[in-house]
Design a protein around this motif. Sequence first.
Motif, PDB file in Angstrom:
ATOM      1  N   VAL A  28       0.791  -1.226   0.000  1.00 52.54           N
ATOM      2  CA  VAL A  28       0.000   0.000   0.000  1.00 52.54           C
ATOM      3  C   VAL A  28       0.821   1.273   0.000  1.00 52.54           C
ATOM      4  CG1 VAL A  28      -2.108  -0.888   0.998  1.00 52.54           C
ATOM      5  CG2 VAL A  28      -0.272  -0.133   2.492  1.00 52.54           C
ATOM      6  N   THR A  29       2.123   1.164   0.217  1.00 52.36           N
ATOM      7  CA  THR A  29       2.892   2.392   0.363  1.00 52.36           C
ATOM      8  C   THR A  29       3.525   2.804  -0.963  1.00 52.36           C
ATOM      9  OG1 THR A  29       4.632   3.466   1.581  1.00 52.36           O
ATOM     10  CG2 THR A  29       4.977   1.184   1.036  1.00 52.36           C
ATOM     11  N   THR A  30       3.769   4.107  -1.104  1.00 49.48           N
ATOM     12  CA  THR A  30       4.506   4.555  -2.278  1.00 49.48           C
ATOM     13  C   THR A  30       5.843   5.148  -1.879  1.00 49.48           C
ATOM     14  OG1 THR A  30       3.400   6.680  -2.169  1.00 49.48           O
ATOM     15  CG2 THR A  30       2.489   5.078  -3.695  1.00 49.48           C
ATOM     16  N   ARG A  31       6.080   5.263  -0.583  1.00 47.48           N
ATOM     17  CA  ARG A  31       7.349   5.838  -0.153  1.00 47.48           C
ATOM     18  C   ARG A  31       8.441   4.780  -0.190  1.00 47.48           C
ATOM     19  NH1 ARG A  31       8.410  10.065   2.908  1.00 47.48           N
ATOM     20  NH2 ARG A  31       9.579   8.807   4.372  1.00 47.48           N
ATOM     21  N   ILE A  32       9.534   5.103  -0.896  1.00 47.66           N
ATOM     22  CA  ILE A  32      10.604   4.122  -1.058  1.00 47.66           C
ATOM     23  C   ILE A  32      11.207   3.756   0.302  1.00 47.66           C
ATOM     24  CG2 ILE A  32      12.807   3.671  -2.204  1.00 47.66           C
ATOM     25  CD1 ILE A  32      10.847   4.069  -4.284  1.00 47.66           C
ATOM     26  N   GLU A  33      11.265   4.754   1.219  1.00 51.30           N
ATOM     27  CA  GLU A  33      11.850   4.445   2.527  1.00 51.30           C
ATOM     28  C   GLU A  33      11.043   3.403   3.285  1.00 51.30           C
ATOM     29  OE1 GLU A  33      13.525   7.163   5.157  1.00 51.30           O
ATOM     30  OE2 GLU A  33      14.307   8.499   3.610  1.00 51.30           O
ATOM     31  N   SER A  34       9.729   3.396   3.057  1.00 49.75           N
ATOM     32  CA  SER A  34       8.919   2.376   3.731  1.00 49.75           C
ATOM     33  C   SER A  34       9.262   0.983   3.201  1.00 49.75           C
ATOM     34  CB  SER A  34       7.439   2.641   3.507  1.00 49.75           C
ATOM     35  OG  SER A  34       7.176   4.008   3.626  1.00 49.75           O
ATOM     36  N   TYR A  35       9.550   0.904   1.906  1.00 46.93           N
ATOM     37  CA  TYR A  35       9.978  -0.387   1.342  1.00 46.93           C
ATOM     38  C   TYR A  35      11.232  -0.864   2.065  1.00 46.93           C
ATOM     39  CZ  TYR A  35       7.016   0.037  -2.858  1.00 46.93           C
ATOM     40  OH  TYR A  35       5.975   0.135  -3.722  1.00 46.93           O
ATOM     41  N   ILE A  36      12.165   0.098   2.248  1.00 49.23           N
ATOM     42  CA  ILE A  36      13.437  -0.289   2.860  1.00 49.23           C
ATOM     43  C   ILE A  36      13.226  -0.755   4.285  1.00 49.23           C
ATOM     44  CG2 ILE A  36      15.731   0.544   3.471  1.00 49.23           C
ATOM     45  CD1 ILE A  36      15.535   2.478   1.154  1.00 49.23           C
ATOM     46  N   LYS A  37      12.329  -0.034   5.018  1.00 48.03           N
ATOM     47  CA  LYS A  37      12.036  -0.463   6.395  1.00 48.03           C
ATOM     48  C   LYS A  37      11.468  -1.876   6.409  1.00 48.03           C
ATOM     49  CE  LYS A  37      11.125   4.114   8.217  1.00 48.03           C
ATOM     50  NZ  LYS A  37      10.023   5.082   8.197  1.00 48.03           N
ATOM     51  N   ALA A  38      10.573  -2.149   5.442  1.00 50.05           N
ATOM     52  CA  ALA A  38       9.978  -3.489   5.386  1.00 50.05           C
ATOM     53  C   ALA A  38      11.053  -4.540   5.139  1.00 50.05           C
ATOM     54  CB  ALA A  38       8.916  -3.541   4.290  1.00 50.05           C
ATOM     55  N   ILE A  39      11.993  -4.226   4.234  1.00 53.70           N
ATOM     56  CA  ILE A  39      13.053  -5.195   3.943  1.00 53.70           C
ATOM     57  C   ILE A  39      13.922  -5.436   5.169  1.00 53.70           C
ATOM     58  CG2 ILE A  39      15.210  -5.454   2.651  1.00 53.70           C
ATOM     59  CD1 ILE A  39      13.744  -4.271   0.270  1.00 53.70           C
ATOM     60  N   ALA A  40      14.234  -4.351   5.899  1.00 53.93           N
ATOM     61  CA  ALA A  40      15.037  -4.505   7.112  1.00 53.93           C
ATOM     62  C   ALA A  40      14.284  -5.349   8.136  1.00 53.93           C
ATOM     63  CB  ALA A  40      15.371  -3.133   7.685  1.00 53.93           C
ATOM     64  N   ALA A  41      12.967  -5.093   8.263  1.00 52.61           N
ATOM     65  CA  ALA A  41      12.164  -5.867   9.211  1.00 52.61           C
ATOM     66  C   ALA A  41      12.175  -7.346   8.837  1.00 52.61           C
ATOM     67  CB  ALA A  41      10.736  -5.332   9.238  1.00 52.61           C
ATOM     68  N   GLN A  42      12.068  -7.618   7.545  1.00 49.22           N
ATOM     69  CA  GLN A  42      12.103  -9.023   7.113  1.00 49.22           C
ATOM     70  C   GLN A  42      13.433  -9.670   7.486  1.00 49.22           C
ATOM     71  OE1 GLN A  42      11.154  -9.177   2.951  1.00 49.22           O
ATOM     72  NE2 GLN A  42       9.003  -8.705   3.297  1.00 49.22           N
ATOM     73  N   GLY A  43      14.521  -8.891   7.325  1.00 52.00           N
ATOM     74  CA  GLY A  43      15.825  -9.435   7.696  1.00 52.00           C
ATOM     75  C   GLY A  43      15.882  -9.805   9.168  1.00 52.00           C
ATOM     76  N   VAL A  44      15.355  -8.908  10.018  1.00 52.57           N
ATOM     77  CA  VAL A  44      15.357  -9.189  11.459  1.00 52.57           C
ATOM     78  C   VAL A  44      14.510 -10.422  11.759  1.00 52.57           C
ATOM     79  CG1 VAL A  44      14.692  -8.292  13.705  1.00 52.57           C
ATOM     80  CG2 VAL A  44      15.764  -6.780  12.039  1.00 52.57           C
ATOM     81  N   ILE A  45      13.340 -10.517  11.108  1.00 56.76           N
ATOM     82  CA  ILE A  45      12.463 -11.665  11.373  1.00 56.76           C
ATOM     83  C   ILE A  45      13.153 -12.969  10.958  1.00 56.76           C
ATOM     84  CG2 ILE A  45      10.304 -12.759  10.691  1.00 56.76           C
ATOM     85  CD1 ILE A  45       9.132  -9.928  10.462  1.00 56.76           C
ATOM     86  N   LEU A  46      13.808 -12.957   9.785  1.00 54.24           N
ATOM     87  CA  LEU A  46      14.506 -14.160   9.352  1.00 54.24           C
ATOM     88  C   LEU A  46      15.607 -14.523  10.346  1.00 54.24           C
ATOM     89  CD1 LEU A  46      14.776 -13.636   5.489  1.00 54.24           C
ATOM     90  CD2 LEU A  46      13.328 -15.245   6.717  1.00 54.24           C
ATOM     91  N   PHE A  47      16.284 -13.489  10.890  1.00 51.80           N
ATOM     92  CA  PHE A  47      17.322 -13.738  11.885  1.00 51.80           C
ATOM     93  C   PHE A  47      16.729 -14.419  13.117  1.00 51.80           C
ATOM     94  CE2 PHE A  47      19.227 -11.915  15.797  1.00 51.80           C
ATOM     95  CZ  PHE A  47      20.428 -12.605  15.764  1.00 51.80           C
ATOM     96  N   LEU A  48      15.578 -13.901  13.599  1.00 53.34           N
ATOM     97  CA  LEU A  48      14.947 -14.506  14.784  1.00 53.34           C
ATOM     98  C   LEU A  48      14.547 -15.950  14.501  1.00 53.34           C
ATOM     99  CD1 LEU A  48      12.731 -11.530  16.008  1.00 53.34           C
ATOM    100  CD2 LEU A  48      14.869 -12.370  16.990  1.00 53.34           C
ATOM    101  N   LEU A  49      14.026 -16.181  13.294  1.00 53.48           N
ATOM    102  CA  LEU A  49      13.595 -17.538  12.966  1.00 53.48           C
ATOM    103  C   LEU A  49      14.788 -18.494  12.930  1.00 53.48           C
ATOM    104  CD1 LEU A  49      10.911 -16.871  10.216  1.00 53.48           C
ATOM    105  CD2 LEU A  49      10.547 -17.634  12.553  1.00 53.48           C
ATOM    106  N   VAL A  50      15.892 -18.021  12.300  1.00 53.57           N
ATOM    107  CA  VAL A  50      17.083 -18.876  12.231  1.00 53.57           C
ATOM    108  C   VAL A  50      17.574 -19.182  13.647  1.00 53.57           C
ATOM    109  CG1 VAL A  50      19.529 -18.873  11.631  1.00 53.57           C
ATOM    110  CG2 VAL A  50      17.837 -18.197   9.942  1.00 53.57           C
ATOM    111  N   LEU A  51      17.553 -18.157  14.495  1.00 55.96           N
ATOM    112  CA  LEU A  51      18.120 -18.312  15.835  1.00 55.96           C
ATOM    113  C   LEU A  51      17.258 -19.205  16.721  1.00 55.96           C
ATOM    114  CD1 LEU A  51      20.694 -17.155  16.880  1.00 55.96           C
ATOM    115  CD2 LEU A  51      19.389 -15.336  17.989  1.00 55.96           C
TER     116      LEU A  51
END
Lengths: 468, 211
Positions: B18-41
Amino acid sequence: MIETLIFLPIALAVLILIVRNNTLNIVVTTVYAAVLLTVSIMLYLTPASFTPYFRCDDLNILFLLVLAAVFFGVAVFIIDFLRKNEAPAKSQALFTANLLVFIASMTGVILSTHLALLWVFVEATTLSSAYLIFFSHSDASLEATWKYLFICSIGIAIAFVGIIFLSMGLGNSDSLFFDDLYAGASSINPFWLKLAFPFMLAGFGTKVGFAPMHAWLPDAHSESPSPVSALLSGTLLNAALLGIMRVNKIMTLAGMKWYAENLLLIIGFISIFISAVYIISIKNYKRMLAYSSIENMGIIAICLGVGGAGFFAAMLHLAAHSFTKAAFFLTSGNILHRFKSKNIEDVRGLLKADPTTGWLWMICFAGIVGIPPFPIFLSEFLVARTMIGAGMIVPLVLFLFLLTINMAGIGKAVLRMSFGERVEDADTHRAGVLSYLPQFAFIALLLAMGVTLPQFVQTIIQKAAALL
Amino acid sequence: MIQFIIILFGLTMLYVSVTTRIESYIKAIAAQGVILFLLVLFDYGTTHLANLIFLSFETLAVKAVAIPLFLIYIIRKNGIFREVDPSITNYSSLAITTAIFAAGFYIAYWTVGAVSNIRPFYFGISISTIVTGLFIIISRKKIITHVMGYMMLENGIFLLALSIAREMPFIVAMGVLLDIFIAVYLLGLFINKVQDSYSDTHIDALAKLKD
């Protein structure tokens, strides 16, 4: 010997990047091409397995020989190409280094005995060939490279999804060695296997250039330098196709032959249909050759889908297409060099302006559309006969109809360019003899295959087809 | 708890749609990285210590920190802040993504009984993330959004690799190799070049080659 095939070119690439000398680039490329050809022939004479991960069997020796022979021809052609090139030393060194890594990664795809390893090498071919396509540094080549990288990386990701699905379905073993997959094919969960195959077909098929995943192929082939186009078309597409053939064998052994065959037939027919649609009104002769590659890959998919004697036809077609298309692309490089335009409109009177190139252009045309002394005729005839035997009359009619359209499209362009009065040449000096030699060698090889089909060629192809 | 984290992963994709702001995309990608880290751990349960260290480093340092920081650097430098005129409206985008996720949940519940060998929840969410990633690539028009769509697709594939119930370490490690593409896209090789040649980094600029 595996060190020679995979690590030597990578070491040479590093050396080239450090030294950055144009003469060294040429010497190294030619010498390595000769080494690769020699080693491949030795491997053919005395098959050897190197390590658990790399092996030469009856199937991939054919691919290796084709790769080595095409690369040797292209390497001879590249001598003139690099000598006359005015790009800065850094670009030339990068080009040569990437070329060597590209060849090494294709060798890796061909020799690997492990599905995951094959996938990794397919990824490596994408990364290493990107700079080769971008070599002219023009806006158009940038666009072609971007499309190539992006579309192929999505394709590779999709193929990886297929590999994950296949791993989910593995029964008691968790090994992805092809030997283990073949041995345990019947214990793979059919649900996951059925889900995995289309993903791997679409993923590796993106690299093969099957329509509708072909969007990168005409751009990349037309914007890259001609020797690179020859390598992309003559060797890269084959290497990716080997992945599909290996996976197809798992399907056959798991008792889902019909499923894989039908998918291959569908994708093959879409490919020759798409190429027919575009080729009939094509304006750029390098793009025309690229669409012809899509067509020929489609024909091979159909050969695989028909099965039986179709396997022999597929292998023969694959070898014949590589040599013909390499010769065709190298000749197109000579035309581009002389006329400075890729438009069919701008090229006239080729036979009068430069008879050698003109005749090569005509002979390559005869070879690619399968006029009798050439082996593509044999493979197309063989698959048509197999289709009659299997009672596939409607597909056969469609197949021949689409092939005829392709033939008409290429024929129209080639004849238009070859005949007529010569136009004012922008560049009158002839290319050196090294720019003609490889094409003649390829054509001689093709004629030998087409006229007599020597016993040892027949044996190589038969043994390879038996492993499909 | 693990299920809650995976739901969060799915939510990041809905947010992106739903967002058009590129920075929001980046935040989402960073959040996904953190979630994947938690899952791996906490949930991957690998028996190889080296593998665990490698994967947690890759997810946290590369996916959650390095790539997002580099993306922010690129968009600030090039002055790209919004996705202008996407192919479809935000509303339809959200509707389509929601439908994809509904299908993902359906697959997850269906696999509970029907298919062994996998963890259903991971499977459903990862399939819908992969499809949404492809959808983002198709419906957005900036080159940088295409690259970010590819990253989300790739994160979805990483999650899919984690969803195999049996331990197959090299499959998960192979997923990491797809990051090389991201590196190639980002490390100046292209984004900067493309920026030089096509001032607005708009995908329509890359449509000169055609028949």
